[in-house]
Enzyme design. Sequence first.
Site, PDB file in Angstrom:
ATOM      1  N   LYS A  95       7.521  63.111 -63.947  1.00  0.00           N
ATOM      2  CA  LYS A  95       8.309  63.872 -64.916  1.00  0.00           C
ATOM      3  C   LYS A  95       7.355  64.797 -65.656  1.00  0.00           C
ATOM      4  CE  LYS A  95      11.562  63.105 -68.770  1.00  0.00           C
ATOM      5  NZ  LYS A  95      12.208  62.083 -69.630  1.00  0.00           N
ATOM      6  N   SER A 137      17.314  62.453 -69.829  1.00  0.00           N
ATOM      7  CA  SER A 137      16.530  63.640 -69.622  1.00  0.00           C
ATOM      8  C   SER A 137      15.719  63.671 -68.323  1.00  0.00           C
ATOM      9  CB  SER A 137      15.560  63.804 -70.799  1.00  0.00           C
ATOM     10  OG  SER A 137      14.600  62.767 -70.804  1.00  0.00           O
ATOM     11  N   SER A 154      16.987  57.835 -71.000  1.00  0.00           N
ATOM     12  CA  SER A 154      16.585  58.952 -70.134  1.00  0.00           C
ATOM     13  C   SER A 154      16.066  58.580 -68.753  1.00  0.00           C
ATOM     14  CB  SER A 154      15.521  59.800 -70.840  1.00  0.00           C
ATOM     15  OG  SER A 154      16.120  60.616 -71.819  1.00  0.00           O
TER      16      SER A 154
END
Lengths: 95, 490
Positions: B79, B154, B178
Amino acid sequence: MSLGAEQLERLAALARLRIDPGEAPALKDALERILGLAEELAAADTTGIDPLANPLDAVQPLRADTVTESNRRDAFQAIAPAVEDGLYLVPRVVE
Amino acid sequence: MASETPVTASSLLEALDQGRCSAEELIRDCLDRIGAVDGALNSFITVDAEGALAAARAADADRAAGRAGPLAGLPLAHKDIFCTEGLRTSCASRMLDTFVPPYSATAVQRLATAGAVTVGKTNMDEFAMGSSNETSYYGPCRNPWDGDRVPGGSSGGSAAAVAAGLVPAATGTDTGGSIRQPAALCGITGIKPTYGRVSRLGMIAFASSLDQGGVMARSAEDCALLLGTMAGHDPADSTSAREPVPDYRSGLTMALDGLRIGLPRRWFDASLDSAVGDRLRAALGELEARGARLVDIDLPHNHLSIPAYYLIAPAEASTNLARYDGVRYGHRCKAPLDLEDLYTRSREEGFGAEVQRRILIGTYALSAGYYDAYYKKAQQTRRLIRQDYLDAFTGVDVIAGPTAPGTAFRLGEKIDDPVTMYQEDSYTLGVNLAGLPALSLPVEPLGGLPVGLQLIGQHFDEARLLALAHRYQQDTDWHLQAPPPPGGAA
């Protein structure tokens, strides 16, 4: 929950953000709606309840007061927007 | 590797161990697939083809020399919130569009030391603030199961990249759901460990008392493999837990007979899509048939997670994001008139709308005159929420429920109304507030879209969650279902 225009300006100043006047009404509406959620918290009886800051109740650990890091100034300043002679440059503050 | 059934990290490592393929072949294959489909998917912000190929060749050399780490040659994506030395780390924000970190996150470093190869950095909501990946400065990522829908957020890019088979696994972070919510919406397995289990050093801070790194992969087995490498005490993170890390992989076969699974009553009421509820009840029935006991429980304060979280997280964010001042790194506005203008305009230009809203909310909650009524009240409520979980765990071993209130929603459907978007996190936020570990695993899809079952454990009891998910995945193959190939061909 309602935010005055002056309050919004003060918040923006504290947060070092500039609010576009055209976007202020929509922003004010969104912030009011979000803060409106907070009113639900009134349902919780928190009398005598300590605030919880760390979910594991951890406290700050201490370590020996010795230098463990090397000087990496050049690497850190290589990603700065403006530097000179090892100093970060900003607009003139004192005339 | 390009096949109908998605390939797990564990099976790729087995193929590498047996010499059936080389790391370089695996990485070239990943890069080819990214090149073919990611233009439409947008799951990556940065692809590091050159670095990945060099690392793959090094992994092949290590294998040949008999000094390979346990993950040598395994393709991974991170990420874009994890700092990667020498590789741009944007946090999906204009603020960090050109930021190349001078060091790597501990979690990234540990995976690299074990031999994993970083293919690239995945798309996400800006500064991890969002539940749909639509707040990214680099544009939304799409759900591989339906390109008109969001992958969740997210960590949407990590979830989409794994679901689409671009990489076998990816890292994610979870501040309020997330990792779990995008895992659910994309049909993969994702684990958010106990707060403090994975070092936060080099993980760009959003809300420091809630942020936790974890793994997004096909299977619980793969999550066990990677979490075991990432987890463990880091002296450089003052909130890192000192708890020993068990061998999650060998723990996958632990006995689960008589395991008590608590079902929070209010989680299966009208706020949950009823068809999603049916899917979850069917999966829970299967766990019951394998010896688990289902027990009704109550979490009386958990419905206050949304207001508590949406004060605490923004308060911490407004503090953490104060560091972006246009001076030391990150975006700087052109021709600032004075220092105040430099700060203000750099931040206004660098941050997107949702990030600015959260900074303003946090500033409000922490400001003189409002602190007690907002921030302190939220932190007191946080203790009540945590206590509910601790009380429930005196009678059950694991808590199960939905991960998200429905399946993946359409792009644009919720983005204009933050309060509606926040409801997406109803079942995940309490876990972060309490610091507990939780994972999401796919159950039977609904109308062609994935559904996630959330399993929540006691502090540091990740092993039991992984074992329970593994047991389910031994007898089902929902976790191995792949989305339809891009272009609509069946």
